[in-house]
Write a protein that holds these residues in place. Structure first.
Motif, PDB file in Angstrom:
ATOM      1  N   ALA A 269      14.495  47.953  70.357  1.00  0.00           N
ATOM      2  CA  ALA A 269      13.716  47.421  71.060  1.00  0.00           C
ATOM      3  C   ALA A 269      13.077  46.661  70.871  1.00  0.00           C
ATOM      4  CB  ALA A 269      12.726  48.289  72.271  1.00  0.00           C
TER       5      ALA A 269
ATOM      6  N   VAL B 219      -0.490  55.074  86.615  1.00  0.00           N
ATOM      7  CA  VAL B 219      -0.181  53.728  87.353  1.00  0.00           C
ATOM      8  C   VAL B 219      -1.454  53.332  87.287  1.00  0.00           C
ATOM      9  CG1 VAL B 219      -0.296  53.347  90.155  1.00  0.00           C
ATOM     10  CG2 VAL B 219       1.060  55.075  89.080  1.00  0.00           C
TER      11      VAL B 219
ATOM     12  N   ARG C 123      -1.036  49.210  84.502  1.00  0.00           N
ATOM     13  CA  ARG C 123      -1.681  47.687  84.756  1.00  0.00           C
ATOM     14  C   ARG C 123      -2.955  47.372  84.399  1.00  0.00           C
ATOM     15  NH1 ARG C 123      -5.259  46.121  87.217  1.00  0.00           N
ATOM     16  NH2 ARG C 123      -5.962  48.475  88.262  1.00  0.00           N
TER      17      ARG C 123
ATOM     18  N   LEU D   6      -0.948  46.326  80.624  1.00  0.00           N
ATOM     19  CA  LEU D   6       0.085  45.341  80.203  1.00  0.00           C
ATOM     20  C   LEU D   6      -0.850  44.131  80.433  1.00  0.00           C
ATOM     21  CD1 LEU D   6       2.955  46.681  82.358  1.00  0.00           C
ATOM     22  CD2 LEU D   6       2.595  46.064  80.472  1.00  0.00           C
TER      23      LEU D   6
ATOM     24  N   ARG E  61       3.730  43.913  73.372  1.00  0.00           N
ATOM     25  CA  ARG E  61       5.622  44.463  72.897  1.00  0.00           C
ATOM     26  C   ARG E  61       5.518  45.836  72.942  1.00  0.00           C
ATOM     27  NH1 ARG E  61       6.477  43.363  68.188  1.00  0.00           N
ATOM     28  NH2 ARG E  61       5.308  42.245  67.470  1.00  0.00           N
TER      29      ARG E  61
ATOM     30  N   ARG F 275       4.716  46.594  76.836  1.00  0.00           N
ATOM     31  CA  ARG F 275       5.479  46.725  77.359  1.00  0.00           C
ATOM     32  C   ARG F 275       6.903  47.681  77.848  1.00  0.00           C
ATOM     33  NH1 ARG F 275       6.579  44.564  82.462  1.00  0.00           N
ATOM     34  NH2 ARG F 275       6.419  47.597  82.460  1.00  0.00           N
ATOM     35  N   THR F 276       7.301  47.391  76.301  1.00  0.00           N
ATOM     36  CA  THR F 276       8.412  48.258  75.646  1.00  0.00           C
ATOM     37  C   THR F 276       8.402  50.428  76.511  1.00  0.00           C
ATOM     38  OG1 THR F 276       9.406  47.281  74.761  1.00  0.00           O
ATOM     39  CG2 THR F 276       9.963  49.563  74.294  1.00  0.00           C
TER      40      THR F 276
ATOM     41  N   LEU G 246       8.443  51.498  80.568  1.00  0.00           N
ATOM     42  CA  LEU G 246       9.548  51.595  81.268  1.00  0.00           C
ATOM     43  C   LEU G 246       9.940  52.857  80.939  1.00  0.00           C
ATOM     44  CD1 LEU G 246      11.052  47.575  80.243  1.00  0.00           C
ATOM     45  CD2 LEU G 246       9.405  48.224  82.065  1.00  0.00           C
ATOM     46  N   HIS G 247       9.509  53.475  80.064  1.00  0.00           N
ATOM     47  CA  HIS G 247      10.307  54.919  80.056  1.00  0.00           C
ATOM     48  C   HIS G 247      10.549  55.466  81.288  1.00  0.00           C
ATOM     49  CE1 HIS G 247      10.125  59.341  80.149  1.00  0.00           C
ATOM     50  NE2 HIS G 247      10.314  59.116  78.889  1.00  0.00           N
ATOM     51  N   ASP G 248       9.884  55.544  82.282  1.00  0.00           N
ATOM     52  CA  ASP G 248      10.036  55.607  83.666  1.00  0.00           C
ATOM     53  C   ASP G 248       9.635  54.354  84.738  1.00  0.00           C
ATOM     54  OD1 ASP G 248       7.852  57.823  82.944  1.00  0.00           O
ATOM     55  OD2 ASP G 248       7.614  57.631  85.238  1.00  0.00           O
ATOM     56  N   PRO G 249       9.721  54.748  85.831  1.00  0.00           N
ATOM     57  CA  PRO G 249       9.727  53.139  86.325  1.00  0.00           C
ATOM     58  C   PRO G 249       8.371  53.046  87.359  1.00  0.00           C
ATOM     59  CG  PRO G 249      11.421  53.660  87.477  1.00  0.00           C
ATOM     60  CD  PRO G 249      11.097  54.796  86.566  1.00  0.00           C
TER      61      PRO G 249
ATOM     62  N   ALA H  11       6.771  52.189  89.000  1.00  0.00           N
ATOM     63  CA  ALA H  11       6.318  52.432  90.906  1.00  0.00           C
ATOM     64  C   ALA H  11       7.022  54.028  91.173  1.00  0.00           C
ATOM     65  CB  ALA H  11       7.582  51.594  91.769  1.00  0.00           C
ATOM     66  N   TYR H  12       7.626  54.708  91.404  1.00  0.00           N
ATOM     67  CA  TYR H  12       8.000  55.506  91.324  1.00  0.00           C
ATOM     68  C   TYR H  12       6.982  57.249  91.194  1.00  0.00           C
ATOM     69  CZ  TYR H  12      12.657  54.140  92.822  1.00  0.00           C
ATOM     70  OH  TYR H  12      13.372  53.784  93.653  1.00  0.00           O
TER      71      TYR H  12
END
Lengths: 407, 407, 407, 407
Positions: free
Chosen positions: A198, A340, A344, A347, A373, A376-377, A380-383, A385-386
C-alpha cells in the motif's frame, strides 16, 4: 530532528489528566527516536525489526499486562495515549503496537482462565510480540485433527504483525465450529507473502500469509474445546472491536498532531511570506494564522472526544462479566463517533498542512506527504460511512448492527 | 489499460461544443498512450523524453501557432481542453504542455513584430519545445554586455521544462532595466540541477538551473532594446498570468476526472460490497452511489466554470491591443474563481476516491495516490487563499492586486 | 432600494450568451420592483395577487408559448434565467412562476394534439395562470362519472399556485386508470386550506386543497380517454421531472445571487471593520475578502453547471418524440448534478453571508434571513441525497431509478 | 411536549463526571418547563419576565456565589453545563443567564475586597439579576462629578439583560480615566430602547440603552477611585473574555443538542420514509442514519472540547492573583478553539437537521428554524475568523492579540 522535541504546550493539557504520566514520557522518548529516521525508513521500506526492539526495550509491549504477572499494569487509556504519541512520529509503528495490544487481549479474553494466566505469564516473561491473521473478508483457515494435535491450512490476504510475531492469533473452521487459535509464529509451514504494497503504512508488515499443514497443539486453541455451539462469548470479547477502533482513532489523531507539529516548525523556521501578503514572516500571514487555528481547533475537539471514549471503554472493561449489551453499545457508539470525527479531521489536516507551508514543503526530503498517505490508507480499514450509520442507528433505534468481525 | 478508453459519456456534453473536435480526439489518443505507462513511469521517475516526442508528433506543440506559419491555428480554449484531457492520464505531461504554451506566448507577446514572426516561424518549423526559468521568488539573473552580445549569470531554484527546452524564457536584470530573454537551451554554460524532488508532478523536470557566462545574442532579447523605462507593456501580456492559471485549472480538473474515471472502473470491476451493506455489488452500495454522485456533481460544476472562464479569456485575447484593464480584470477574476473552486474540488476528489474504492485500492500497483500527490503539489504554486481574496477584491472593490509576477 | 439595480457586472458574463436578451431585461425590471417590497411583504405574509399581475403584465406568463399562438416563443433556457433573476429579489415569486411554466407544460405535453392547441390558445389569450395539486405522497383524488361529465373528490396536503390559478392540473384515479386533469380553478367545490405555514417560501400559496364533488368536463381530461392501460407516455413527459428540478436549481441559485448581492452592498455601505482587523473599511478585511471570493467562486461554478444543464435539456426537448431513454437520462443526470451542487452552494451562501456582514445585519429590518429560510424550505422538496444517488447510479450503472412522481 | 423529557442517554456520559449533579437536574427541570412554551413565546416575542423568575426560583441566579454568602458555591464548570442544558430548550434564556453570570463576576472581580463582599452579599440576598451595557464598538458613556456623587450620560447601541436588571455594569470615561460602574437598574434617567429586532435570540432584551443624567454613587464605582493610570488590573479580570466566550460556546452547543434531539424525536414519530428508499421507516433510511451519525459525532467532539476548556478555565481561576499571562493565554486559546469548532458545528447541525426530517418539518408550528436563527445571530457577536486567528497566533507565535474589550 524530532517532531516531538519542539512540540509546543498546546496539546499538553489533555494529557495532564493522565495518572501514570511516566508512560507518556517513555512514549515521547521512543517517538523522538522514531522521528529521527522516520522519513528515511519509510522511503527505504525497512522492515521494523529495530523499532519492535525499541518498543520491547521501552517496556511498551507489556504495558497492559497485570503487575502481578510482571507487566506494567497500565490501563487501555494509557495504551491509547501511548499509541497517539508514537503516531506523531511514525504511524506504522503506532499501528504495530496497537495490533499487538489488541491481538494479545483478544486471545487472553477468549482463553479459559488457566490458559489465560499461562499465556499472560509467557507473554510477559518472554516479551512476546503478537500478530494476527483474522481478515474476515477472506475464507476461514481450516483446522483438522492430526494425532494428538491438529493441522492448519489456508491463506489470508492480509495479516498484522505476523511476520515478526511470537504468537499469531487467528480463527479457523473446525468442522462446523469456529475456534480461535494463538499459534507460535515460528512453527513450520507458515509462509509470509511480504506483499504488502500500500502507499501508506508501508512499514506495517501487513502482507498475506499462508498456512501449509502447520502443526497446532491443543493448548494453542483458546477457550473450551470442542466449542459448544451456543455458548455465549465472554462479555469482554464484545469490546474487542470498539477497542480496536479506538486504537485506530488514536493513531489517526497522533498522525494529525504530528503533521500539524511539523507544519508549525516549518512555518516558523522556513516558510517565506507570500509576496502580496504585506507581512514580514509567514507566521504572521492572516490566512496561515486562521487556517492553522481552524485545523488546530478541530484536532483539539477530536482528541477530546477520543479521551471521552477511552473513559467509557475503561468503564465498560471494568464491568467485566457484568457488562450489559446496552452499556457495551453505548461505549461502542462513542468510539464510533470518535472514529467518524477523527477520520474526517485527520484526512483534512494531513492534506491541508501544505496550504500552511507552501510549495517547497512538497520536497521529498521532508516526507510530509506520509502523514496523508498513512491516514488515507488505514482509514479505509472499514468504510467510515458505516460507522456513522451505526452512530445514527444507536441514537435513533437504540441498536447497533452486529459486527460480523468477531461473533 | 487506459483511463480514457472506457470513459463514460458523462463528460462528453461540455466538449460537444468544441468546434475543431479533432484536437480533442488526438489528445485522447495521446492520453490513452500515456496512461498505459503512467504508473510505472512515475514510480521509476523516468524523464519525459519520449512523452515530449509524442506531443511533438501529435502536433500538440504547434497547436496554438497560426495556420499561416504552419501551426494548427487552434484557440486557447482548445489548448485548455487538450491539457485537461492529457491530465486524466498524466498530470506531469499536461503541466509540461501547459508551460510550453504559456512560455512560448509570453515570448511572442513581448517580442516586437518582426521578432515575433521570426520566432513563431522557427518555433513551428523546428517544432521547438519551450521552457522557462522565471520564478519571481528568486533574485533576477544578471545580463552584462560582452562584445556584440551579452553574458548571462545567475541561478533559479525552480525552472519549467528547461532541461529539455529548445528555448528558455527568462527575465534578467540589465543595469536598471529588466529584459525578457528567449535563450537557446543548448547554449554552453547552462547547468540543470536535476534536483526536482517533490512528491507530486514528479516527471515535470522542474528543478533548479544555473547560468554560467551563457552567451546571449541581441536577437534573443525580446522587444525594444534597451527597454524604455516607462513604456507600457503590450496589453496581451497582462493576460499571461490568467492564462497560466487557467491552464493550471484545467490540469487540476483533468486530474480529478482521471481519478473519478479510475474509481468508476475499479468499483465496477473489482470492489467488493461491504459485509453489512446488504447489496450484491459495490456499485449498488447506497453510500458509494451518493458519494460518487456528489463528487461528480462538484466536478461537473467546476468544469463548467472553467469553460466559462475560457470563453472570457478568449474574448479578452480577441480584443488585442484594445483590451481595457477592467475587461482584463473581469476575465482574470473568472479564471481566479475557477482556480479557487477547482483547487478545492480536485483535492477533495483525489482524496475521497478511496472511500469509493475501499482498502485494497491503496495497493501501489494501481498508483491511485498519484492523483492527490499531483494535485496537492501543484495547487501550492501560489496560495489559493490569495486568489479567493482577489475574487472578493474585484467583486467588492472593483480592483485586483497587481500581480508582481510579470510587471 | 433594489438588489438588482446595483448589481455588479460579475454575473453578467454567463448571460451575455443569451439570444433574446430582452426577457432578461424585463425580468430584471420585475425583480427590481419585487425587491422594493420583498421584505415587507414577506413579513406581512401578503398573498401574491399583485405580483402575479406584474408577471402577467410583463408577459412572463406566456413566455414559453409559441409565437404563432401569441406567446413569446422563448426557450426553457430563457425561462430558467428569468426565474433565476426573479429569485434574486423574491424566491416565492420565482417559485410561483416556475410552477406555472412546469404545470402548464405538463398539461400541454399530455394533451392530444387538438386539445393541446386549444389549451395553448386559451392560455395565451386569457393569460392563464396555472396551478397544480399533484403531491405524490398523498392519495390520488377520485374521479367518477356523472352524466355527460365527471365529479372529482379528494384532498391534497400541498398544492402549488392553486388558490390563484385559472387552471389546476392534477392526477385522479378513474377506476383502475389514472388520468391527468386540467381543471378550471373557479369551479364550485374547490376549497383552499390557506394553511401553508412553512418558515420559508411564505408567499407561495402552497397550502392544502380539497375537492368536493367538483364538476369535470370530458375536455378537462388530458390525452386519450379512457386511457389505454399500456399506452406509452409521450416522450416529452419524461422531461417533466428534470425540467421541474432545473427550475428549482435556478431559483436556488438566484436566491444565492440575491444574498451575495445584498451582502456586497451592505459590506460597502454599512459594515464596520472589526476592531483588531487593522483595516479602515470592512471591504478590505482579509477574511471578508477571502470568504466573499470563495462563496462567489462556488456560486459561479454552480451557475455555470445550471447553464450546461439547460443546454442539455433544450437539446432533449428538441428531440421531441425521438428522445431516447439514455438521452433523457443523460440530460436528467446533468440536472440532478446541478441540483446536488446548487443545494449545497445555496445553503452555504445564504447562511455564511452573515459572516461577511457581521452582527448588525441580523436586524429584522433587512430581512436577510429570508434567503436561508427560502432555500432551506424548498430544498427539502425531495431529499438531495437521493438525487446524488441517481447521479452516481447513472455514472456507475448507466441507469436512473424511475421516478414515481410522474409514471 | 419537551425536548429534554425524551432525551436519549447519548449525551449523558460527559455529564456523569459532574460532581454536584443536582444542578444539572434542576437545569433539566427548568429546560423542560421552558420548552413547553418556547415556540409560542418566541413567535409572540414575549419579554422574559416569567422566565427570569423561574431562574431566580430555581436558584440558578446565585449558583456561582459562595456558600458562605448564601449562594450555591458551584463552579463555572457547573454554570457552563447549566447554560448548555437550558439552551437545548431556549437559547435566549440560556444567553440571559450567561450574561448574568458574566456581568456579575466582571463586577465582583473589579471591585475592591470590601466592595466585592458587600456586592455579593446584596446580590445573593436580594437575588439580583445582572445586566450590562458594555458594547466596545460604541463610544464610552461619560461620567461627571456632581456633588458627593456623579452623573452618567451616553448611549449604547446594544445592552444585555439591562431592561430587567437590578444592577447594570458599564464602563464610563471619567476625564482621562475609564471606570467600571455597577449601576442600580431602577435609577432615574435610564431609558431602554426596546429596539432589539434581530431574527434570532429574540427574547434576549438586547436593545439600546440611554443614560440621561443618571445619578451614580461613589460606591457604584468599582475598584480604586480615582483609578491610578498604570495600575495593573486584577489577574482574574483577564479571564472575563474567555469565560464570556465559553458561556457562548455552551449555549451554541446546547442549541445544537436541542436541534438534534428534536430531529431525533421527529424522525421516530412523524417522518415518512422517502418513496424510493425501500425502507419501512424514516429511521431506517441509510442517508438519515449516516447524516445523523455524522452530525452527532461532530457534536460529541465539540462538547468534549468545551469540557476540556472548562477544566482549563477552572484551573486558571484557581490560580487567582498568581495567574501568569501564559497560563491565561493557554486557557483562553482552548476556549477560542472551542469557539471556532462549536460555531461551525452548531451552524451545520441547525441547518442540516431539516435534511433528516424532510419537507414537512418546516411548518411554523414546530419552530425548528429557531435553532439556526438563534445560533446564526449570536455567533456573529465577534467574527469567528479572528478567534481562529488567535488560536493560530498562540500556537505559532506564543501570543494572543490583546482583546480591546476589557483592557
Amino acid at each position: 530532528m524530532t517532531a516531538t522535541s519542539t512540540q509546543p504546550a498546546v496539546f499538553a493539557a489533555d494529557e495532564r489528566l493522565v495518572a501514570g504520566a511516566d508512560w507518556l514520557s517513555i512514549a515521547e522518548q521512543v517517538a523522538a527516536r522514531l522521528s529521527e529516521t522516520a522519513v528515511a525508513r519509510e522511503r527505504a521500506g525497512t522492515p521494523p525489526h529495530t523499532e519492535i526492539t525499541w518498543l520491547r526495550e521501552a517496556g511498551l509491549l507489556t504495558l497492559l499486562n497485570p503487575k502481578e504477572a510482571g507487566g506494567a499494569g497500565a490501563t487501555f487509556t494509557d495504551a491509547f495515549r501511548v499509541v497517539r504519541i508514537l503516531a506523531r512520529a511514525d504511524t506504522s509503528i503506532a499501528q504495530i503496537l496497537s495490533y499487538h495490544y489488541l491481538l494479545s487481549h483478544s486471545a487472553f479474553w477468549r482463553a479459559d482462565q488457566e490458559q489465560c494466566e499461562r499465556l499472560v505469564r509467557q507473554s510477559v516473561g518472554q516479551k512476546w510480540f503478537w500478530g494476527g491473521a483474522s481478515n474476515p473478508r477472506d475464507a476461514l483457515t481450516i483446522l483438522t485433527a492430526d494425532g494428538d494435535g491438529f493441522r492448519l491450512n489456508g491463506r489470508k490476504t492480509f495479516a498484522s504483525n505476523a511476520s515478526r510475531a511470537d504468537r499469531i492469533t487467528l480463527r479457523a473452521a473446525f468442522g462446523d465450529a469456529v475456534v480461535l487459535i494463538a499459534l507460535p509464529g515460528a512453527n513450520d509451514g507458515i509462509v509470509h507473502g511480504n506483499d504488502w504494497d500500500a502507499f501508506g503504512q508501508r512499514l506495517t508488515e501487513s502482507g498475506s500469509i499462508e498456512f501449509h499443514d502447520v502443526r497446532v497443539e491443543r493448548d494453542d486453541i483458546l477457550g473450551l474445546f470442542p466449542p459448544k455451539p451456543d455458548a455465549p462469548l465472554p462479555a469482554l470479547t464484545t469490546l474487542v472491536v470498539p477497542i480496536h477502533q479506538l486504537l485506530f482513532v488514536n493513531f489517526y489523531l497522533g498522525t494529525a498532531e504530528g503533521a500539524l507539529l511539523e507544519a508549525n516548525r516549518y512555518i516558523r523556521a522556513q516558510a517565506k511570506p507570500w509576496q502580496t501578503s504585506g507581512v514580514a514572516r509567514a507566521s504572521e500571514d492572516p490566512y496561515i494564522l486562521e487556517l492553522y487555528g481552524s485545523l488546530h481547533s478541530d484536532l483539539r475537539a477530536s482528541i477530546a472526544l477520543a479521551e471521552v471514549a477511552a473513559t467509557e471503554i475503561e468503564a465498560a472493561i471494568g464491568r467485566g462479566a457484568a457488562l450489559a449489551p446496552d452499556q457495551r453499545n453505548s461505549a461502542a457508539t462513542t468510539v464510533y463517533a470518535a472514529k467518524v470525527n477523527s477520520t474526517r479531521v485527520a484526512l483534512d489536516i494531513t492534506s491541508r498542512i501544505f496550504d500552511l507551508m507552501g510549495a517547497r514543503s512538497t520536497s521529498a526530503r521532508y516526507g510530509f506527504d506520509r502523514f496523508w498517505r498513512n491516514v488515507r490508507t488505514h482509514t479505509l480499514h472499514d468504510p467510515v460511512a458505516y460507522k456513522a450509520r451505526e452512530v445514527g442507528n444507536f441514537a435513533l433505534n437504540g441498536r447497533i448492527t452486529s459486527d460480523p468481525l468477531y461473533t
